[in-house]
Design a protein around this motif. Structure first.
Motif, PDB file in Angstrom:
ATOM      1  N   VAL A 204      30.699 -13.895 -26.354  1.00 35.51           N
ATOM      2  CA  VAL A 204      30.557 -13.403 -24.970  1.00 35.51           C
ATOM      3  C   VAL A 204      30.514 -11.879 -24.950  1.00 35.51           C
ATOM      4  CG1 VAL A 204      31.731 -13.226 -22.747  1.00 35.51           C
ATOM      5  CG2 VAL A 204      31.588 -15.434 -23.911  1.00 35.51           C
ATOM      6  N   GLN A 205      31.432 -11.243 -25.685  1.00 35.65           N
ATOM      7  CA  GLN A 205      31.488  -9.781 -25.691  1.00 35.65           C
ATOM      8  C   GLN A 205      30.208  -9.168 -26.247  1.00 35.65           C
ATOM      9  OE1 GLN A 205      33.813  -7.926 -24.301  1.00 35.65           O
ATOM     10  NE2 GLN A 205      35.009  -9.740 -23.704  1.00 35.65           N
ATOM     11  N   LEU A 206      29.693  -9.783 -27.316  1.00 32.79           N
ATOM     12  CA  LEU A 206      28.449  -9.252 -27.892  1.00 32.79           C
ATOM     13  C   LEU A 206      27.263  -9.442 -26.960  1.00 32.79           C
ATOM     14  CD1 LEU A 206      28.870 -10.377 -31.614  1.00 32.79           C
ATOM     15  CD2 LEU A 206      29.105  -8.068 -30.671  1.00 32.79           C
ATOM     16  N   GLU A 207      27.244 -10.561 -26.226  1.00 30.12           N
ATOM     17  CA  GLU A 207      26.161 -10.771 -25.257  1.00 30.12           C
ATOM     18  C   GLU A 207      26.221  -9.720 -24.139  1.00 30.12           C
ATOM     19  OE1 GLU A 207      26.267 -14.716 -23.779  1.00 30.12           O
ATOM     20  OE2 GLU A 207      25.717 -15.650 -25.693  1.00 30.12           O
ATOM     21  N   VAL A 208      27.430  -9.442 -23.667  1.00 33.00           N
ATOM     22  CA  VAL A 208      27.582  -8.426 -22.620  1.00 33.00           C
ATOM     23  C   VAL A 208      27.157  -7.053 -23.151  1.00 33.00           C
ATOM     24  CG1 VAL A 208      29.259  -7.213 -21.173  1.00 33.00           C
ATOM     25  CG2 VAL A 208      29.406  -9.695 -21.439  1.00 33.00           C
ATOM     26  N   GLU A 224      32.384  -0.017 -25.754  1.00 39.10           N
ATOM     27  CA  GLU A 224      33.701  -0.583 -25.440  1.00 39.10           C
ATOM     28  C   GLU A 224      33.709  -2.095 -25.688  1.00 39.10           C
ATOM     29  OE1 GLU A 224      37.523  -1.277 -24.424  1.00 39.10           O
ATOM     30  OE2 GLU A 224      36.538   0.640 -24.903  1.00 39.10           O
ATOM     31  N   ARG A 225      32.620  -2.775 -25.362  1.00 38.05           N
ATOM     32  CA  ARG A 225      32.528  -4.219 -25.622  1.00 38.05           C
ATOM     33  C   ARG A 225      32.538  -4.513 -27.119  1.00 38.05           C
ATOM     34  NH1 ARG A 225      33.652  -7.343 -21.166  1.00 38.05           N
ATOM     35  NH2 ARG A 225      32.914  -6.223 -19.306  1.00 38.05           N
ATOM     36  N   VAL A 226      31.888  -3.671 -27.875  1.00 41.35           N
ATOM     37  CA  VAL A 226      31.897  -3.843 -29.330  1.00 41.35           C
ATOM     38  C   VAL A 226      33.312  -3.664 -29.874  1.00 41.35           C
ATOM     39  CG1 VAL A 226      31.086  -2.877 -31.520  1.00 41.35           C
ATOM     40  CG2 VAL A 226      29.482  -3.203 -29.629  1.00 41.35           C
ATOM     41  N   ARG A 227      34.029  -2.678 -29.333  1.00 40.55           N
ATOM     42  CA  ARG A 227      35.413  -2.483 -29.770  1.00 40.55           C
ATOM     43  C   ARG A 227      36.277  -3.699 -29.434  1.00 40.55           C
ATOM     44  NH1 ARG A 227      35.560   3.643 -27.376  1.00 40.55           N
ATOM     45  NH2 ARG A 227      34.687   4.716 -29.230  1.00 40.55           N
ATOM     46  N   ARG A 228      36.056  -4.260 -28.239  1.00 46.18           N
ATOM     47  CA  ARG A 228      36.789  -5.477 -27.885  1.00 46.18           C
ATOM     48  C   ARG A 228      36.437  -6.610 -28.831  1.00 46.18           C
ATOM     49  NH1 ARG A 228      36.552  -5.934 -21.252  1.00 46.18           N
ATOM     50  NH2 ARG A 228      37.432  -3.855 -20.786  1.00 46.18           N
ATOM     51  N   SER A 229      35.186  -6.671 -29.198  1.00 42.07           N
ATOM     52  CA  SER A 229      34.748  -7.711 -30.131  1.00 42.07           C
ATOM     53  C   SER A 229      35.464  -7.569 -31.471  1.00 42.07           C
ATOM     54  CB  SER A 229      33.230  -7.643 -30.340  1.00 42.07           C
ATOM     55  OG  SER A 229      32.549  -7.840 -29.123  1.00 42.07           O
ATOM     56  N   ARG A 230      35.574  -6.323 -31.900  1.00 46.31           N
ATOM     57  CA  ARG A 230      36.273  -6.082 -33.175  1.00 46.31           C
ATOM     58  C   ARG A 230      37.725  -6.521 -33.095  1.00 46.31           C
ATOM     59  NH1 ARG A 230      39.632  -2.405 -35.276  1.00 46.31           N
ATOM     60  NH2 ARG A 230      39.527  -2.020 -37.541  1.00 46.31           N
ATOM     61  N   ARG A 231      38.404  -6.195 -31.969  1.00 42.22           N
ATOM     62  CA  ARG A 231      39.800  -6.606 -31.833  1.00 42.22           C
ATOM     63  C   ARG A 231      39.927  -8.127 -31.811  1.00 42.22           C
ATOM     64  NH1 ARG A 231      40.192  -1.960 -28.357  1.00 42.22           N
ATOM     65  NH2 ARG A 231      39.781  -3.237 -26.520  1.00 42.22           N
ATOM     66  N   LEU A 232      39.019  -8.783 -31.123  1.00 38.61           N
ATOM     67  CA  LEU A 232      39.025 -10.251 -31.105  1.00 38.61           C
ATOM     68  C   LEU A 232      38.849 -10.820 -32.513  1.00 38.61           C
ATOM     69  CD1 LEU A 232      36.943 -11.187 -27.928  1.00 38.61           C
ATOM     70  CD2 LEU A 232      39.342 -11.744 -28.365  1.00 38.61           C
ATOM     71  N   ALA A 233      37.945 -10.216 -33.277  1.00 40.07           N
ATOM     72  CA  ALA A 233      37.708 -10.700 -34.635  1.00 40.07           C
ATOM     73  C   ALA A 233      38.934 -10.508 -35.513  1.00 40.07           C
ATOM     74  CB  ALA A 233      36.500  -9.970 -35.235  1.00 40.07           C
ATOM     75  N   VAL A 234      39.569  -9.336 -35.398  1.00 42.21           N
ATOM     76  CA  VAL A 234      40.771  -9.059 -36.203  1.00 42.21           C
ATOM     77  C   VAL A 234      41.894 -10.019 -35.844  1.00 42.21           C
ATOM     78  CG1 VAL A 234      42.589  -7.371 -36.629  1.00 42.21           C
ATOM     79  CG2 VAL A 234      40.195  -6.643 -36.598  1.00 42.21           C
ATOM     80  N   GLN A 235      42.116 -10.221 -34.546  1.00 40.58           N
ATOM     81  CA  GLN A 235      43.174 -11.134 -34.126  1.00 40.58           C
ATOM     82  C   GLN A 235      42.879 -12.567 -34.539  1.00 40.58           C
ATOM     83  OE1 GLN A 235      43.576 -10.539 -29.908  1.00 40.58           O
ATOM     84  NE2 GLN A 235      44.448  -8.478 -30.130  1.00 40.58           N
ATOM     85  N   GLY A 236      41.633 -12.969 -34.407  1.00 34.49           N
ATOM     86  CA  GLY A 236      41.259 -14.324 -34.812  1.00 34.49           C
ATOM     87  C   GLY A 236      41.459 -14.561 -36.293  1.00 34.49           C
ATOM     88  N   LEU A 237      41.062 -13.570 -37.103  1.00 33.41           N
ATOM     89  CA  LEU A 237      41.262 -13.695 -38.549  1.00 33.41           C
ATOM     90  C   LEU A 237      42.746 -13.752 -38.905  1.00 33.41           C
ATOM     91  CD1 LEU A 237      38.540 -11.265 -39.941  1.00 33.41           C
ATOM     92  CD2 LEU A 237      38.612 -13.748 -40.212  1.00 33.41           C
ATOM     93  N   ALA A 238      43.550 -12.939 -38.209  1.00 30.60           N
ATOM     94  CA  ALA A 238      44.990 -12.941 -38.491  1.00 30.60           C
ATOM     95  C   ALA A 238      45.603 -14.295 -38.154  1.00 30.60           C
ATOM     96  CB  ALA A 238      45.682 -11.835 -37.689  1.00 30.60           C
ATOM     97  N   GLU A 239      45.261 -14.849 -37.002  1.00 27.67           N
ATOM     98  CA  GLU A 239      45.801 -16.149 -36.618  1.00 27.67           C
ATOM     99  C   GLU A 239      45.310 -17.245 -37.553  1.00 27.67           C
ATOM    100  OE1 GLU A 239      45.375 -17.243 -32.598  1.00 27.67           O
ATOM    101  OE2 GLU A 239      46.394 -15.476 -31.801  1.00 27.67           O
ATOM    102  N   ALA A 240      44.037 -17.177 -37.943  1.00 30.67           N
ATOM    103  CA  ALA A 240      43.509 -18.183 -38.863  1.00 30.67           C
ATOM    104  C   ALA A 240      44.195 -18.095 -40.220  1.00 30.67           C
ATOM    105  CB  ALA A 240      41.994 -17.998 -39.016  1.00 30.67           C
ATOM    106  N   ARG A 241      44.411 -16.866 -40.701  1.00 30.17           N
ATOM    107  CA  ARG A 241      45.071 -16.678 -41.989  1.00 30.17           C
ATOM    108  C   ARG A 241      46.505 -17.219 -41.950  1.00 30.17           C
ATOM    109  NH1 ARG A 241      44.574 -11.619 -42.114  1.00 30.17           N
ATOM    110  NH2 ARG A 241      42.490 -11.619 -43.040  1.00 30.17           N
ATOM    111  N   ASN A 242      47.208 -16.951 -40.858  1.00 30.17           N
ATOM    112  CA  ASN A 242      48.578 -17.452 -40.734  1.00 30.17           C
ATOM    113  C   ASN A 242      48.615 -18.970 -40.673  1.00 30.17           C
ATOM    114  OD1 ASN A 242      49.532 -14.849 -40.726  1.00 30.17           O
ATOM    115  ND2 ASN A 242      49.726 -14.714 -38.496  1.00 30.17           N
ATOM    116  N   ALA A 243      47.669 -19.554 -39.946  1.00 29.21           N
ATOM    117  CA  ALA A 243      47.628 -21.016 -39.848  1.00 29.21           C
ATOM    118  C   ALA A 243      47.352 -21.659 -41.198  1.00 29.21           C
ATOM    119  CB  ALA A 243      46.564 -21.442 -38.829  1.00 29.21           C
TER     120      ALA A 243
END
Length: 372
Positions: A204-208, A224-243
Motif C-alpha cells: 500500500v505504501q509503495l503504491e501511494v 516519506e512513504r518510502v521511509r514508512r515502507s522501510r520501517r514496515l519492512a524492518v518491523q516485519g522482518l524482526a517479528e518474522a525472525r522472532n517467530a
C-alpha cells in the motif's frame, strides 16, 4: 532514553519449596507424624532425648533439601534411618518412627540420582542397625523381626510413592510437550499473519508513493512513504525472525536488550522521549513468552506513534515473580488498543495476561508472564 537496574534475586534464590510441588504435601504429613510420635516418647535415659532431637532436626533438614540439594538430603536421611535403627532398642524411645519416615523419603529423593543401589544400601544399614540394637539392648529375636517387617512395609509404601511421582512427572512432561506443539503451531500461524500484514502494508505504501510521484510530482510526500515502507519492512522482518526463532526454540533475542533497541528505534523514528526502566535481574524466558512480550511492546509502541504522535513514552520491565512489561504514553487514546487482541491470545498461550486501557490522562498497556 534512560535505563536503570536494581539487583534481584538469583535463579537459585527464587527456587522455593511449596505444597504445589509433587509429593510436598506427603513430606509435610510425614514430618508431622515424626514430630507427633517422638513427642510421646519416654526414654529412661535423658541422653537419648538429645540424640532423638538431633536426629529429628537432621530428618527435617533432609526433607527440606530433597529438591534443592538431593545428594545432601540422601546423606542426611540415610544417616537418620540407620541411626534410628541403632536407637530403636531403647525402650519407649519411639526411634522406629525415624527409621520408617526416613526410608520412605530416601526412596523418592531425586529420582534420577538415588537409584536402587542407594535404597538397597540404606536398607542393609537399617537391618544391621536393628540387629546391633537388639544385641546391645537385649531385645528378642521376635522384636528384631517385627522392626524389620515394619521397615519392609514402609519401604514398599515408599516404592509405591516413587512410582506415583515418576508417573506424575512423565504425565507433566507429556502435557508440556503437547502445549509446546500447540504453541509452535500458533507461532507458525503468527508468522504467516506477520508476513501477510507487513507485505500488505508495504504494498500500500509503495503504491501511494508511486501515485504521489506520477500524479502530483510530490517528491517529499513520496519519500516519506518510502521511509514508512522501510520501517514496515524492518518491523516485519524482526517479528518474522522472532517467530521463527521461537518455533525452533533457539536464538531467541534477549528480552531486555531487544526492548532497549525497540525504545531507541521508536525515539529515533518519532522524535519523542522514551524512558526505559529495567527493574530486577534480567533472566532468560521460555521462547514463546519472550516473543509474546516483545510483540506486545512493539504493538504498544506502534499504537503510541499512530494515536499519540509527539507524546513521550514510558516503558518499564520488571523481573519479580515473573516478568511484567508496562508501556505508558500520554495524550489521545482513541484507537490505541487496536491490534492488542491478538497479543492477548498469544500471551494466554504462554500463561500470561495483557490489559490495555486509559489510566488517567494516559494510555497504559500491561503484559505479564508469571514464573513457571
Amino acid at each position: 532514553m534512560s535505563d536503570s537496574k536494581e539487583p534481584g534475586r538469583s535463579a537459585a534464590g527464587r527456587r522455593r519449596w511449596t505444597l504445589g510441588d509433587s509429593g510436598s504435601l506427603g513430606r509435610v504429613m510425614t514430618a508431622a507424624v515424626a514430630i507427633g510420635v517422638l513427642a510421646t516418647s519416654r526414654p529412661a535415659d535423658s541422653r537419648v532425648w538429645i540424640v532423638l532431637g538431633a536426629a529429628l532436626v537432621t530428618f527435617l533438614s533432609g526433607i527440606l533439601l530433597m529438591r534443592l540439594r538431593p545428594r545432601v538430603a540422601l546423606v542426611l536421611l540415610g544417616t537418620v534411618a540407620v541411626g534410628g535403627a541403632l536407637l530403636a532398642g531403647v525402650r519407649d524411645s519411639n526411634a522406629l518412627v525415624l527409621v520408617l519416615v526416613s526410608l520412605t523419603s530416601v526412596v523418592v529423593v531425586d529420582l534420577r540420582r538415588s537409584g536402587i543401589r542407594v535404597i538397597v544400601a540404606v536398607s542393609i544399614g537399617v537391618v544391621a542397625g536393628f540387629g546391633a540394637s537388639a544385641w546391645w539392648f537385649e531385645r528378642s529375636g521376635l522384636w528384631f523381626l517385627t522392626q524389620v517387617m515394619w521397615a519392609a512395609i514402609l519401604l514398599a509404601f515408599g516404592v509405591n510413592r516413587r512410582q506415583y511421582e515418576i508417573q506424575l512427572e512423565r504425565t507433566q512432561r507429556e502435557q508440556a510437550r503437547a502445549a509446546r506443539l500447540e504453541e509452535r503451531g500458533r507461532i507458525a500461524r503468527d508468522l504467516h499473519d506477520v508476513l501477510a500484514h507487513s507485505l500488505g502494508g508495504l504494498s500500500v505504501q509503495l503504491e501511494v508513493a508511486e501515485g504521489l510521484l506520477t500524479e502530483r510530482r510530490d517528491v517529499d510526500g513520496a519519500l516519506e512513504r518510502v521511509r514508512r515502507s522501510r520501517r514496515l519492512a524492518v518491523q516485519g522482518l524482526a517479528e518474522a525472525r522472532n517467530a521463527v526463532a521461537a518455533l525452533r526454540s533457539d536464538d531467541v533475542p534477549e528480552l531486555a536488550a531487544t526492548l532497549r533497541k525497540l525504545a531507541e528505534q521508536h525515539q529515533a523514528d518519532h522524535g519523542v522521549a522514551v524512558r526505559l526502566t529495567i527493574d530486577g535481574t534480567p533472566s532468560r524466558r521460555e521462547p514463546g513468552a519472550t516473543v509474546a512480550l516483545l510483540s506486545a511492546a512493539r504493538e504498544a509502541l506502534t499504537n503510541a506513534g499512530k494515536h499519540a504522535p509527539g507524546q513521550p513514552v514510558d516503558i518499564e520491565l520488571r523481573y519479580s515473580g515473573g516478568v511484567r512489561l508496562r508501556v505508558r504514553n500520554a495524550g489521545p487514546t482513541d484507537g490505541a488498543g487496536f491490534g492488542l487482541a491478538g497479543m492477548r491470545e498469544r500471551l494466554a498461550l504462554v500463561g500470561g495476561t495483557l490489559t490495555a486501557g486509559p489510566d488517567g490522562d494516559d494510555w497504559l498497556v500491561v503484559a505479564e508472564v508469571p514464573d513457571e
